[in-house]
Design an enzyme around this catalytic site. Structure first.
Site, mmCIF file in Angstrom:
data_model
loop_
_atom_site.group_PDB
_atom_site.id
_atom_site.type_symbol
_atom_site.label_atom_id
_atom_site.label_comp_id
_atom_site.label_asym_id
_atom_site.label_seq_id
_atom_site.Cartn_x
_atom_site.Cartn_y
_atom_site.Cartn_z
ATOM 1 N N GLY A 169 -10.199 -14.400 1.432
ATOM 2 C CA GLY A 169 -10.933 -13.350 0.744
ATOM 3 C C GLY A 169 -11.535 -12.288 1.635
ATOM 4 O O GLY A 169 -12.466 -11.590 1.228
ATOM 5 N N HIS A 228 0.333 -5.957 0.499
ATOM 6 C CA HIS A 228 1.329 -6.845 1.107
ATOM 7 C C HIS A 228 1.388 -6.526 2.599
ATOM 8 O O HIS A 228 1.426 -5.345 2.976
ATOM 9 C CB HIS A 228 2.699 -6.622 0.436
ATOM 10 C CG HIS A 228 3.767 -7.501 0.995
ATOM 11 N ND1 HIS A 228 3.911 -8.821 0.651
ATOM 12 C CD2 HIS A 228 4.731 -7.241 1.907
ATOM 13 C CE1 HIS A 228 4.929 -9.336 1.338
ATOM 14 N NE2 HIS A 228 5.437 -8.408 2.107
#
Ligand code: GRF
Length: 244
Positions: free
Chosen positions: A33, A126
């Site tokens: 995270g 990504h």
């Protein structure tokens, strides 16, 4: 070929939102995270622009949960059955009502129902220069191993709109970094992650403001970054999404 930029979706703002209300942002994360943490901090400093209304995860041990809890942000952990059968989508629509969903290190494919309901309003990050090194199984260190095995001289990260395929939606923003001869997947991942942390919050802000990401980010970072770090995409004449 570069896909045409997504057509702005006139229904972007949640019908009940006032014109000037901050954009409601929902985060989905599966891991540590660190991207989610930076998005939370970014909008905590810009409450007029956006508000992180929740963080959902498929991983009960995700570090992302701690980041959200520390910021007083509502969290929810779901399993694959709930993700697939639409009950997470119902929860999202009923409880969180986001204008924008950001996949910040989220590993599961988004079900078609959710992609449709939030067409043009789900961003993913990504860790490669898509379309290279994307698709099923290409996540985390697998990406960097493949980049090194292919003897690439550069890598980077891509922020794109999400459709029902892995890493396949329209590209909104890309930034590049060098691949060095002594790189390992770990050193390359760290260099790419630095780009993610620098740019994902700014791209989310650009989208929240209805601005073209590249122009907005270039103005925001100015000359603080190497001139060729930001990949110039085919012209972003119109913002990918109008003001949400
Ligand atoms: C990053 O490598 C990102 O490219 C990928 O998942 C990782 C997220 O890291 N989508 P974190 O959980 O945000 O720290």
């Amino acid at each position: 070929a570069q896909e045409p930029h997504p057509v702005p979706d006139p229904s972007l703002r949640h019908p009940s939102a006032a014109a000037s209300a901050p954009v409601r942002i929902l985060l989905l994360a599966s891991g540590g995270g660190s991207n989610a943490e930076r998005i939370i901090a970014h909008f905590a400093a810009r409450p007029d622009v956006g508000r992180v209304v929740g963080l959902l995860t498929n991983n009960p041990t995700a570090g992302a949960l701690a980041h959200a809890a520390r910021a007083g942000i509502r969290t929810h952990v779901f399993d694959r059955a709930a993700w697939r059968d639409g009950s997470v989508q119902s929860l999202i629509e009923r409880e969180f009502r986001p204008d924008l969903i950001v996949l910040a290190g989220f590993l599961w494919l988004v079900p078609a129902g959710l992609v449709m309901a939030y067409a043009g309003r789900i961003l993913n990050i990504h860790p490669s220069l898509l379309p290279k090194f994307g698709g099923r199984g290409m996540h985390g260190h697998h990406v960097h191993e493949a980049v090194l095995a292919a003897r690439e001289t550069e890598s980077g990260m891509t922020i794109h709109l999400v459709n029902e395929h892995y890493d396949d939606g329209a590209t909104l923003f890309q930034a590049r970094c060098p691949v060095r001869p002594a790189d390992t997947p770990t050193t390359l991942a760290a260099r790419v992650l630095t780009l993610e942390h620098r740019y994902l919050p700014l791209v989310a802000e650009a989208v929240a403001r209805g601005e073209a990401p590249e122009a907005f980010v270039c103005r925001a970072v100015g000359h603080a970054v190497p001139p060729d770090e930001i990949v110039v995409l085919p012209s972003q004449s119109t913002p990918p999404l109008p003001g949400l």
